[in-house]
Motif scaffolding. Sequence first.
Motif, short mmCIF file in Angstrom:
data_model
loop_
_atom_site.label_atom_id
_atom_site.label_comp_id
_atom_site.label_asym_id
_atom_site.label_seq_id
_atom_site.Cartn_x
_atom_site.Cartn_y
_atom_site.Cartn_z
N VAL A 187 0.76 -1.14 0.19
CA VAL A 187 -0.12 0.05 -0.02
C VAL A 187 0.87 1.30 0.02
CG1 VAL A 187 -0.27 -0.12 2.67
CG2 VAL A 187 -1.83 1.19 1.15
N ALA A 188 0.59 2.18 -0.87
CA ALA A 188 1.41 3.35 -0.81
C ALA A 188 0.14 4.54 -0.49
CB ALA A 188 1.55 3.84 -2.17
N PRO A 189 0.35 4.96 0.67
CA PRO A 189 -1.04 5.52 1.07
C PRO A 189 -1.00 7.05 0.79
CG PRO A 189 0.40 5.47 2.88
CD PRO A 189 1.03 4.50 1.86
N THR A 190 0.15 7.92 0.50
CA THR A 190 0.18 9.31 0.57
C THR A 190 0.56 10.04 -0.60
OG1 THR A 190 0.08 9.27 3.13
CG2 THR A 190 0.55 11.00 2.12
N GLY A 191 1.84 9.44 -0.97
CA GLY A 191 2.55 9.97 -2.28
C GLY A 191 2.82 11.51 -1.69
N ALA A 192 3.46 12.06 -2.97
CA ALA A 192 3.96 13.72 -2.69
C ALA A 192 3.11 14.62 -3.53
CB ALA A 192 5.37 13.64 -3.06
N GLU A 193 2.08 14.02 -4.29
CA GLU A 193 1.39 14.83 -5.31
C GLU A 193 0.27 15.30 -4.98
OE1 GLU A 193 2.76 11.39 -6.31
OE2 GLU A 193 4.61 12.84 -6.78
N SER A 194 -0.72 14.85 -4.12
CA SER A 194 -1.99 15.18 -4.00
C SER A 194 -1.82 16.03 -2.71
CB SER A 194 -2.94 14.15 -3.54
OG SER A 194 -3.27 13.16 -4.84
N ALA A 195 -2.63 17.04 -2.61
CA ALA A 195 -2.77 18.30 -1.53
C ALA A 195 -3.60 17.82 -0.74
CB ALA A 195 -3.09 19.51 -2.06
N LEU A 252 0.96 -6.91 -6.40
CA LEU A 252 0.38 -5.60 -6.65
C LEU A 252 0.78 -4.35 -5.57
CD1 LEU A 252 -3.51 -6.96 -6.57
CD2 LEU A 252 -1.85 -6.35 -8.47
N ARG A 253 0.84 -3.24 -6.12
CA ARG A 253 0.86 -2.01 -5.29
C ARG A 253 -0.44 -1.36 -5.52
NH1 ARG A 253 5.22 2.77 -5.05
NH2 ARG A 253 3.76 4.20 -5.95
N ALA A 288 0.90 -6.30 3.02
CA ALA A 288 2.27 -6.72 3.95
C ALA A 288 3.37 -5.91 3.85
CB ALA A 288 2.40 -8.10 3.43
N MET A 289 3.24 -4.75 2.87
CA MET A 289 4.27 -3.74 2.76
C MET A 289 3.68 -2.27 2.60
SD MET A 289 7.80 -3.48 0.79
CE MET A 289 7.22 -3.72 -0.92
N ILE A 290 4.18 -1.36 3.46
CA ILE A 290 3.95 0.11 3.10
C ILE A 290 4.84 0.69 2.43
CG2 ILE A 290 4.23 0.48 5.63
CD1 ILE A 290 1.84 2.29 5.59
N HIS A 291 4.49 1.47 1.63
CA HIS A 291 5.40 2.72 0.76
C HIS A 291 5.24 3.87 1.44
CE1 HIS A 291 7.76 4.45 -2.39
NE2 HIS A 291 6.90 5.07 -2.48
N LEU A 292 6.08 4.59 2.11
CA LEU A 292 5.74 5.79 2.85
C LEU A 292 6.55 7.03 2.14
CD1 LEU A 292 6.22 4.84 6.57
CD2 LEU A 292 4.17 5.06 5.43
N LEU A 351 10.32 3.07 2.70
CA LEU A 351 10.57 4.61 2.36
C LEU A 351 11.06 5.09 1.16
CD1 LEU A 351 12.69 6.09 5.54
CD2 LEU A 351 10.23 6.12 5.22
N SER A 352 10.15 5.95 0.43
CA SER A 352 10.37 6.46 -0.95
C SER A 352 11.69 7.30 -0.84
CB SER A 352 9.27 7.44 -1.28
OG SER A 352 9.53 8.00 -2.39
N THR A 353 12.62 6.91 -1.65
CA THR A 353 13.71 7.96 -1.88
C THR A 353 13.58 8.86 -2.96
OG1 THR A 353 14.90 6.39 -3.40
CG2 THR A 353 15.33 6.09 -0.83
N GLY A 354 12.35 8.85 -3.72
CA GLY A 354 12.07 9.80 -4.74
C GLY A 354 11.74 11.24 -4.14
N GLY A 355 10.93 11.25 -2.96
CA GLY A 355 10.30 12.48 -2.07
C GLY A 355 9.51 13.24 -3.34
#
Length: 284
Positions: A14-22, A229-230, A49-53, A86-90
């Motif tokens: 699951v990628a719950p937040t990202g950096a794009e949406s306000a 799946l993500r 089973a994994m979270i992408h923060l 953790l995202s290293t893309g930020g």
Amino acid sequence: MSTAPAAGSTLITVAPTGAESAKADVPALPTTPEELVETAVACERAGAAMIHLHVRDERHEPTLDPGLLREAVVGVREATDLIVQLSTGGSVTDPLEQRLTVLDADPDSCSLTCGTTNFGDAVFLNPWGFMVQLYRQAQERQVVPEFELFELGHVHALRRLLDECGLPYGGKVHADLVLGVPGSMPGTPQTLLAAVAMLPPEVTSWSATGIGRTHLPIAATALAAGGHLRVGMEDNLVYAKGQPVTHNRELVARAAQLATLLQRPPLSCAGARELLAVKDRRAR
């Protein structure tokens, strides 16, 4: 009881937040430490089973602040058994030097994008030297990278990285194919299958992410082709036509249901740790 990954099971990230949406535009987006932990707990129960923060500051803006990154990792790790990535893309505006500090927060896994790509109206910069530096840092710190591939050329870059730097910590190679970003690979089954056919033989598992309306076709194709799946609000804010996502667990639960229908039920956290050869950083 064996913790080995069950044959035919599906890793759901699951990628719950990202950096794009306000946050102002999407109030349901989890941006505070408390919201991230609540989301992690709910999504683990739903089948992730994994979270992408990605993390946000007190103004809900994307940040790579070391203290906030560490707080997110510790909070999710204490509340769940999820693999913490953790995202290293930020954000696409974050400087490369700051992105190289992300591993100081001691995650289980990190994203490693295998090349520069168009990203909507912006450019997501990932030059070769940065990729090598990040990869070697992950090897030294025993952090498992997830190689993010937005273009067919990124698949070739992964081959080059493995040739130059060797295998990741743990010896497993996991890639995530991201389709449907404006300016990158189109989110079609044909594109996904072409990318999968090009993956180096060292790849031991792969997942796929369909952005926006490509979410479901890509998920179905990935499952049929043996991939994982993500899902999450970083990638998709609409559950169905006219129905916005109100919580990330909705997307995880649907992915789990789809995987189960195709007789590839969700992988447990223990099974996912073995699949990816993640170092156990949890307190005993």
